[in-house]
Design a protein around this motif. Structure first.
Motif, PDB file in Angstrom:
ATOM      1  N   LYS C 236       3.019  13.545  -0.332  1.00  0.00           N
ATOM      2  CA  LYS C 236       2.781  12.149  -0.723  1.00  0.00           C
ATOM      3  C   LYS C 236       4.085  11.381  -0.794  1.00  0.00           C
ATOM      4  O   LYS C 236       4.165  10.212  -0.418  1.00  0.00           O
ATOM      5  N   ASP C 239       5.287  10.294   2.563  1.00  0.00           N
ATOM      6  CA  ASP C 239       4.387   9.468   3.362  1.00  0.00           C
ATOM      7  C   ASP C 239       5.029   8.103   3.584  1.00  0.00           C
ATOM      8  O   ASP C 239       5.165   7.297   2.671  1.00  0.00           O
ATOM      9  N   THR C 241       4.091   5.507   4.843  1.00  0.00           N
ATOM     10  CA  THR C 241       3.278   4.300   4.763  1.00  0.00           C
ATOM     11  C   THR C 241       2.993   3.884   3.314  1.00  0.00           C
ATOM     12  O   THR C 241       2.298   2.910   3.084  1.00  0.00           O
ATOM     13  N   SER C 242       3.536   4.631   2.348  1.00  0.00           N
ATOM     14  CA  SER C 242       3.250   4.324   0.935  1.00  0.00           C
ATOM     15  C   SER C 242       3.652   2.895   0.596  1.00  0.00           C
ATOM     16  O   SER C 242       4.732   2.447   0.956  1.00  0.00           O
ATOM     17  N   ASP C 243       2.779   2.210  -0.131  1.00  0.00           N
ATOM     18  CA  ASP C 243       3.154   0.898  -0.632  1.00  0.00           C
ATOM     19  C   ASP C 243       3.597   1.030  -2.087  1.00  0.00           C
ATOM     20  O   ASP C 243       3.667   2.134  -2.624  1.00  0.00           O
ATOM     21  N   GLU C 244       3.861  -0.097  -2.710  1.00  0.00           N
ATOM     22  CA  GLU C 244       4.445  -0.052  -4.049  1.00  0.00           C
ATOM     23  C   GLU C 244       3.478   0.588  -5.055  1.00  0.00           C
ATOM     24  O   GLU C 244       3.891   1.399  -5.892  1.00  0.00           O
ATOM     25  N   GLN C 246       1.034   2.743  -4.516  1.00  0.00           N
ATOM     26  CA  GLN C 246       0.933   4.191  -4.292  1.00  0.00           C
ATOM     27  C   GLN C 246       2.180   4.898  -4.801  1.00  0.00           C
ATOM     28  O   GLN C 246       2.118   5.956  -5.419  1.00  0.00           O
ATOM     29  N   SER C 247       3.336   4.266  -4.528  1.00  0.00           N
ATOM     30  CA  SER C 247       4.592   4.874  -4.947  1.00  0.00           C
ATOM     31  C   SER C 247       4.653   4.980  -6.465  1.00  0.00           C
ATOM     32  O   SER C 247       5.018   6.015  -7.023  1.00  0.00           O
ATOM     33  N   LEU C 250       2.444   7.680  -7.820  1.00  0.00           N
ATOM     34  CA  LEU C 250       2.997   9.024  -7.634  1.00  0.00           C
ATOM     35  C   LEU C 250       4.148   9.272  -8.604  1.00  0.00           C
ATOM     36  O   LEU C 250       4.206  10.312  -9.272  1.00  0.00           O
ATOM     37  N   PRO C 396      12.437   9.320   1.920  1.00  0.00           N
ATOM     38  CA  PRO C 396      11.174   8.585   1.876  1.00  0.00           C
ATOM     39  C   PRO C 396      11.416   7.119   2.227  1.00  0.00           C
ATOM     40  O   PRO C 396      12.570   6.721   2.387  1.00  0.00           O
ATOM     41  N   ASN C 397      10.353   6.350   2.311  1.00  0.00           N
ATOM     42  CA  ASN C 397      10.562   4.949   2.677  1.00  0.00           C
ATOM     43  C   ASN C 397      11.228   4.185   1.538  1.00  0.00           C
ATOM     44  O   ASN C 397      11.236   4.630   0.400  1.00  0.00           O
ATOM     45  N   MET C 400       9.423   3.520  -1.797  1.00  0.00           N
ATOM     46  CA  MET C 400       9.358   4.722  -2.627  1.00  0.00           C
ATOM     47  C   MET C 400      10.720   4.970  -3.272  1.00  0.00           C
ATOM     48  O   MET C 400      10.807   5.272  -4.470  1.00  0.00           O
TER      49      MET C 400
END
Lengths: 276, 281, 415, 355
Positions: C236, C239, C241-244, C246-247, C250, C396-397, C400
């Motif tokens: 996760k 990932d 493509t995670s947005d704020e 989702q980040s 997590l 990560p992006n 994240m």
């Protein structure tokens, strides 16, 4: 001024204290960065550099962008100091010589830029400058720097003007001097100490200004300060290079400071700042 | 006629400041409430965030701390130094010329010099090592001693200059009179010199405080990694293009400065009101 | 290394580049059409084959270009001493070079872009990508520049977790490392736990760059997270493509990060946290810290500049540490596109890439250059190639990463 | 030009509030070569009046004529009026010579003429040895002389002196007073002098204008103002006097304790007169109405306090034949006096408001 009941030993004690202060507070830090700037490796526990080199200096002296920054700095500082003086003088005169409703408000407004962090102003103004095609131009940098040094200049000039007795102006008028002649022969010569103080402060203020210049001018228009700030900020701090940078930056400021300190009147500067 | 004159005189200075300072300030405050060019409609969230989020709340505390602590300490150094400059001794002229040098030194350079001297393993530490001591952690320490040292170095000359001016403006006869009336040296200082110099001292204190409130270079180089003062957080937000946060923090800093300024005017009006009225033309 | 083998390698590289010239026409990286304001360059017809033929006359007509680079020492010197003089000589186009930190240059660019003004720079070597990358840069440079044909695929289309589709051309590969003073550390820690143990035995001797203040610190934090979290969490975490939301879910809400925070809190009871990459290195130079988080290239340039003792060595902990290749992009609102394209191509010329590797240990993102080319006296200060190749992991992006940094402040520094 | 022989005419000049001071419509004239003093307590509006005449302050109403030319709206530099301030207002950044030459340069007087007038005025004011000095290096008296020289050298139509002696010590003041008078004689300049010191006014002036609360109270030659004031204020302002109520009948005023005094004008009814202590004669007279209450020996004079009925009179006589305390005396008046004008009812309230 002679102290009450001065004694020779107390005078000597003060001299000694002064000497120690100057050595510790000024001599030591400047000495250390001077050593760092020519050091070729200087690791603990050595009290002196392990080797000496001129390469940090040469690197900078051979850098053409540094030279253009020096020229920019000098031009900008000169224009800013002059322009600030011209803009500040009428306003300072009005604040010193006129009483009018809301005068306190105007006075506080003039001082307000001193208490607002430069970055707030710089960010807001920077975006307007883009619209006006002033961003990344000398003119833009000059305007934003004038805004920064104007408050102190107005303050000091106003307190200098306040100190000129109005009888002098009246006397000159009755002796045949018109308004212009009064300005030329009386006001300007008598304001020289205040103008010097204000000029020196705006020179220093403009020369060391960073945030506003950086946001509005850099990197197209670099001054010494913005150009060299990169080498001092947390990201690029290499001690010998930073030391060279500091010394290069300090040289012109100190020079001007030393030259003017002979003719500078402390009381004028203090009077301007010591009154809010 | 006179009013036109006055307006013409005020126009250059006040006009330039309105355009270059008033307007951006107005936008900043507007922006903090979500209005203006970047805004998405009225909101209090960015402002309340500053008091709700520990990062910002502690940042504000840190900003205030970096302003109050050095200013207070500066007072204790500057007043004796200013008094010393009133005396005559060999080398006074030299000291009088030299002590002002730090005024001309950019804050970042001052911070850098503190780093080279007081860092662990820095020059002072190396000197102490000879005697088997060590300097301990005064850079990046939670109390921000390094920051305070650098700020002090810049502020002491500034304050001394103003306070020495205030002391110098007191006619020496007043002190002599107090002494002849039986006041000890200390008592004469407390009862005569200090009150007479007070307007200068308070003005100097205020200026030092507000200058330090936006202090960036010293905390950035010498302060603890956390919490960071608002000035640095603002710079970080600028990097992230987070205008709302910048404007909100800017507004809070401005507010803090104005509160102090207002308090200053209220207090001085009460304390020196009569003196001011008498001295005004 | 003998000069003969260097020449041979360069010749081999040149050969590969030529072979790749036949590649296809570059298409836009985001969206279906190019968004550049300078339409004098026919981007849809431009290929590796007609690259110089089309661009050189266009660029010469303009006569100069402005190039920005952020501050790291090695690339700076390479630009100033090698690439720019060569470019100016070759094309007769003057380069206005400016060293501008990314956190200053990107907001400037952003502001001009939103105002519809020409960008302050025609190309930017930056440590970060603009947030609105899809608007600001959409030329697949990697597929277009003749010299970019042999870019290592792992750097070609993503950078620190950002998929840029080839708009950001890698130039200088760098790596977060653990630096240690071999004169004082008998055996370098090989794992995160050994590092913690060392710190506990030697309080104050480990310097960790604050993740809020420098890349080597956030790299260390990310590497630690990938090491300490469960496989599921890591998946996760990585990932892209995670947005704020989702980040935050997590990092802040779930149990995933508990071991990471625990480790860091324990570490910081004995280790020092510093204000930046150079701050950490300066502490090591002063002999206060014996181990620190660092960048490989910065550490090398410090040693070379006698800012760090020659006893400093670098390593990567087991489980890997983050790294990538920094590069440059062309802003959509440049008014000097042709010259910018030529300059970007020049940056990747094999001779320059070789020069910077040999002189500055600045690793190339191109394949075929390895540390076999690095002189022996330089090599000991760098990571062994094997370690570099095996243990480099990606980030990560950026969303994240920022959430992790904020959480770090709240969960670790706050206590 | 000088048909009217008035050098200066001040016609109904007034000034609404300047800070806290107002000037009510005021008129007077100064003749060529005359030395006129405006006398009054501080705050009476005399400095405001002076500033209006120089053009530094604008009047709210009225006109000012200088040699029949209306100068009311002219800027100071075009009025041909020079002033010496109480503070002297010497230009601190110029030498004494430059201070004196300033007006000549401003008025573009030709070089040779400049030289001549400079030498002349320096000689008159006795400044030969001081011309290269800076004003800071001068004593108060020297500064005053420089200020005077600076004003005289432009040969103004009118010379204004604003309390020029008040910053000096008593002894110097006396010396300079004499010097000023001598100078006035030599230069013949028309002079308007402002002071709050009545002895200065009396000793120097051809004519004195007494001011109070922003208006002229009365004017006249020093002697007549002193001896025969028409206003109670004037009587009291010029040193000690005895204000005595009288019954008037024609040109004689009957004193309350008997006897009468000659009046210089005719009137009738009740009134007041001012009797100066030195204008009263005491004669030891066992049947006299008065008793010497106190006698204070002052050297040349003896100051007596004489009780006469309900009245206490101050009397000053020579010390040649002093009278002892307790001596019964009769009191006579030596010279004719004038009747004091009755205070207009409510005037006191109005002046309080005006201030």
């Amino acid at each position: 001024m002679k102290p009450v009941g001065s004694s020779r030993s107390r005078g000597l004690l003060l001299s000694l204290a002064a000497l120690v202060c100057v050595l510790l507070m000024l001599g030591l830090p400047f000495g250390i960065i001077a050593l760092w700037s020519v050091s070729d490796g200087w690791f603990p526990p050595s009290l002196l550099p392990d080797g000496f080199t001129a390469r940090h200096w040469l690197m900078f002296l051979n850098d053409p962008s540094l030279r253009s920054a020096v020229v920019n700095s000098l031009v900008i500082t000169f224009v800013v100091t002059l322009a600030t003086m011209i803009i500040a003088m009428p306003t300072a005169w009005a604040l010193a010589r006129y009483t009018f409703p809301l005068k306190k408000v105007v006075e506080v407004f003039v001082l307000a830029p001193l208490i607002v962090p430069g970055i707030v102003v710089a960010v807001g103004l920077g975006r307007v400058f883009l619209k006006l095609d002033l961003a990344y131009t000398m003119l833009g940098v000059i305007i934003i720097q004038v805004a920064g040094v104007l408050p102190m200049t107005i303050r000091i000039l106003a307190s200098g003007f306040e100190a000129i007795p109005s009888d002098l102006i009246a006397a000159a008028r009755t002796l045949g001097a018109n308004r212009i002649a009064v300005v030329r022969h009386i006001l300007v010569p008598l304001s020289v100490p205040a103008m010097l103080a204000a000029g020196l402060l705006s020179f220093i203020g403009s020369f060391e200004e960073f945030e506003r210049t950086f946001i509005v001018g850099a990197p197209i228009v670099h001054t010494l300060t913005t150009r060299l700030y990169i080498n001092l900020s947390g990201a690029g701090l290499v001690v010998p290079v930073a030391s060279v940078v500091c010394l290069i930056l300090l040289l012109p400021v100190f020079l001007v400071f030393m030259l003017t300190s002979r003719i500078m009147r402390d009381d004028v500067m203090a009077a301007g700042m010591g009154k809010l | 006629m006179r009013a036109v004159h006055l307006l013409l005189l005020l126009l250059p200075g006040v006009g330039v400041l309105l355009a270059t300072f008033g307007l951006p300030l107005f936008w900043a405050v507007l922006g903090a409430f979500g209005l203006g060019a970047d805004g998405a409609g009225f909101t209090l969230i960015p402002l309340t965030d500053i008091f709700a989020e520990p990062k910002y709340r502690k940042g504000l505390m840190m900003s205030l701390y970096y302003a109050i602590a050095p200013t207070t300490l500066t007072l204790f150094v500057a007043i004796p130094l200013a008094l010393m400059l009133q005396k005559s001794f060999i080398g006074r002229k030299l000291l009088n010329g030299l002590y002002k040098l730090p005024l001309a030194v950019p804050a970042i350079v001052a911070a850098f010099m503190v780093l080279t001297l007081f860092e662990q393993g820095g020059f002072i530490d190396r000197l102490l090592m000879l005697g088997g001591w060590n300097i301990g952690k005064i850079v990046r320490d939670p109390l921000g001693i390094g920051v305070i040292l650098a700020t002090l170095w810049k502020d002491v000359p500034f304050m001394t200059l103003i306070i020495a001016g205030a002391f110098g403006a007191i006619p020496s006869d007043t002190v002599h009179a107090a002494r002849s009336l039986g006041a000890t040296r200390l008592r004469a200082f407390w009862a005569v010199q200090l009150p007479l110099a007070m307007p200068g001292i308070t003005a100097a204190t205020l200026l030092c405080f507000v200058k330090s409130l936006g202090n960036f270079a010293a905390p950035s180089l010498l302060g603890p990694a956390y919490p960071l003062p608002l000035s640095i957080l603002m710079y970080d937000s600028y990097r992230d293009g987070d205008w709302m946060a910048i404007y909100a923090m800017g507004t809070v800093l401005i507010l803090a400065a104005f509160v102090v300024l207002a308090a200053y005017y209220t207090l001085t009006a009460a304390a020196f009101g009569t003196g001011k009225a008498a001295s005004s033309r | 290394m003998s000069s003969k083998s260097l020449v041979a390698s360069v010749a081999a590289l040149a050969l590969i580049s030529t072979a790749a010239l036949a590649a296809d026409v570059a298409s836009p990286a985001f969206g279906d059409k190019f968004n550049v304001t300078d339409t004098s360059v026919p981007l849809d017809k431009l290929t590796r084959a007609n690259f110089y033929e089309v661009l050189v006359p266009l660029a010469k007509a303009k006569g100069s270009l402005t190039f920005y680079s952020y501050w790291p020492p090695a690339p700076l010197v390479v630009y100033q001493q090698q690439i720019i003089p060569s470019f100016e000589k070759k094309y007769g186009i003057k380069v206005n070079f400016n060293s501008v930190e990314t956190n200053v240059g990107l907001p400037q660019l952003d502001a001009t872009f939103k105002e519809g003004k020409p960008s302050p720079m025609d190309a930017y070597f930056s440590s970060d990508l603009p947030a609105n990358l899809d608007e600001i840069a959409n030329i697949r440079l990697v597929d277009l520049l003749p010299n970019a044909a042999d870019i290592d695929p792992k750097y070609a289309r993503t950078y620190r977790g950002i998929a840029h589709g080839g708009a950001y051309v890698p130039f200088h590969a760098n790596q977060t490392v653990i630096a240690f003073n071999s004169a004082m550390v008998k055996e370098a820690p090989k794992t995160f736990d050994e590092l913690l143990a060392y710190s506990e035995q030697n309080p104050g001797k480990v310097a960790v760059t604050s993740p809020l203040r420098g890349g080597s610190g956030s790299g260390f934090l990310t590497s630690l997270a990938r090491q300490k979290m469960s496989a599921e969490c890591v998946e996760k975490f990585m990932d892209l493509t995670s947005d704020e939301a989702q980040s935050k879910a997590l990092v802040n809400d779930g149990p995933c990060f508990a071991p990471v925070w625990d480790y860091f809190k324990t570490l910081l009871q004995t280790a020092q946290i510093t204000n930046g990459n150079t701050d950490t290195l300066n502490l090591m130079a002063n002999g206060v810290a014996t181990i620190g988080t660092a960048w490989e290239d910065l550490t090398f340039s410090y040693i070379k500049g006698k800012q760090l003792p020659e006893t400093i060595r670098v390593t990567i902990l087991e489980g890997g540490q983050t790294g990538g290749a920094e590069g440059a992009f062309i802003p959509a609102n440049t008014d000097n596109l042709a010259a910018a394209l030529l300059f970007m191509d020049e940056m990747l010329a094999p001779e320059h890439q070789a020069w910077k590797l040999v002189g500055f240990a600045s690793r190339s993102p191109k394949t075929g250059l390895d540390d076999g080319m690095i002189p022996e006296d330089v090599r000991k200060f760098l990571l062994p190639t094997k370690l570099f190749a095996e243990r480099q992991i990606s980030s990560p992006n950026p969303i994240m990463s920022k959430v992790v940094r904020d959480a770090f402040a709240a969960k670790v520094l706050e206590n | 030009m000088t048909t009217q022989a008035h050098e200066l005419d001040v016609l109904d000049v007034s000034k609404a509030f300047v800070g806290t001071r107002a000037l009510l419509p005021t008129s007077f004239a100064v003749k060529k070569g005359e030395f006129v003093t405006i006398l009054g307590p501080s705050g009476c509006g005399k400095s405001t009046l002076l500033r209006i005449i120089t053009g530094i302050t604008e009047p709210s109403g009225g006109r000012i004529l200088l040699r029949d030319r209306d100068i009311t709206r002219l800027p100071p530099e075009r009025r041909d009026i020079a002033i010496v301030f109480q503070s002297y207002a010497l230009f601190p950044h110029m030498s004494v010579a430059d201070n004196i030459l300033f007006g000549l340069k401003m008025k573009r007087v030709p070089k040779e003429e400049r030289r001549r007038r400079f030498d002349q005025v320096v000689a008159i004011c006795g400044l030969e040895s001081l011309v290269t000095r800076s004003p800071r290096q001068l004593s108060g008296g020297q500064q005053q002389r420089v200020a005077l020289a600076r004003a005289l050298v432009v040969q103004p139509a009118l010379l204004l002196l604003d309390e020029p002696l008040s910053n000096l010590d008593a002894k110097l003041r006396e010396t300079l007073r004499e010097e000023l008078m001598a100078l006035h004689k030599r230069t013949g300049s028309t002079t308007l002098y402002v002071t709050h010191d009545q002895s200065e006014a009396m000793s120097m002036s051809d004519r004195i204008i007494v001011m109070k609360d922003g208006q002229v109270v009365e004017s006249g030659a020093p002697r007549s103002l002193y001896m025969r004031p028409r206003q109670r204020f004037t009587a009291l302002f010029f040193g000690h006097t005895n204000i005595v109520p009288v019954d008037v009948d024609g040109d004689r005023a009957r004193l309350p304790w008997g006897g009468a005094v000659a009046l210089i004008e005719k009137a009738s009814g009740r009134g007041e007169i001012s009797l100066r202590p030195e204008c009263l004669s005491l004669v030891a007279d066992p049947a006299g109405p008065g008793v010497v209450d106190a006698a204070v020996f002052m050297g040349a004079d003896v100051h007596y306090t004489v009780r006469i009925g309900d009245h206490l009179l101050r009397v000053r006589r020579g010390s040649a034949a002093p009278l002892a305390e307790g001596t019964r005396v009769s009191v006579t008046v030596d010279a004719p006096v004038s009747l004091l004008a009755a205070e207009p009812p409510g005037a006191a309230d109005a002046t309080v408001e005006a201030r």
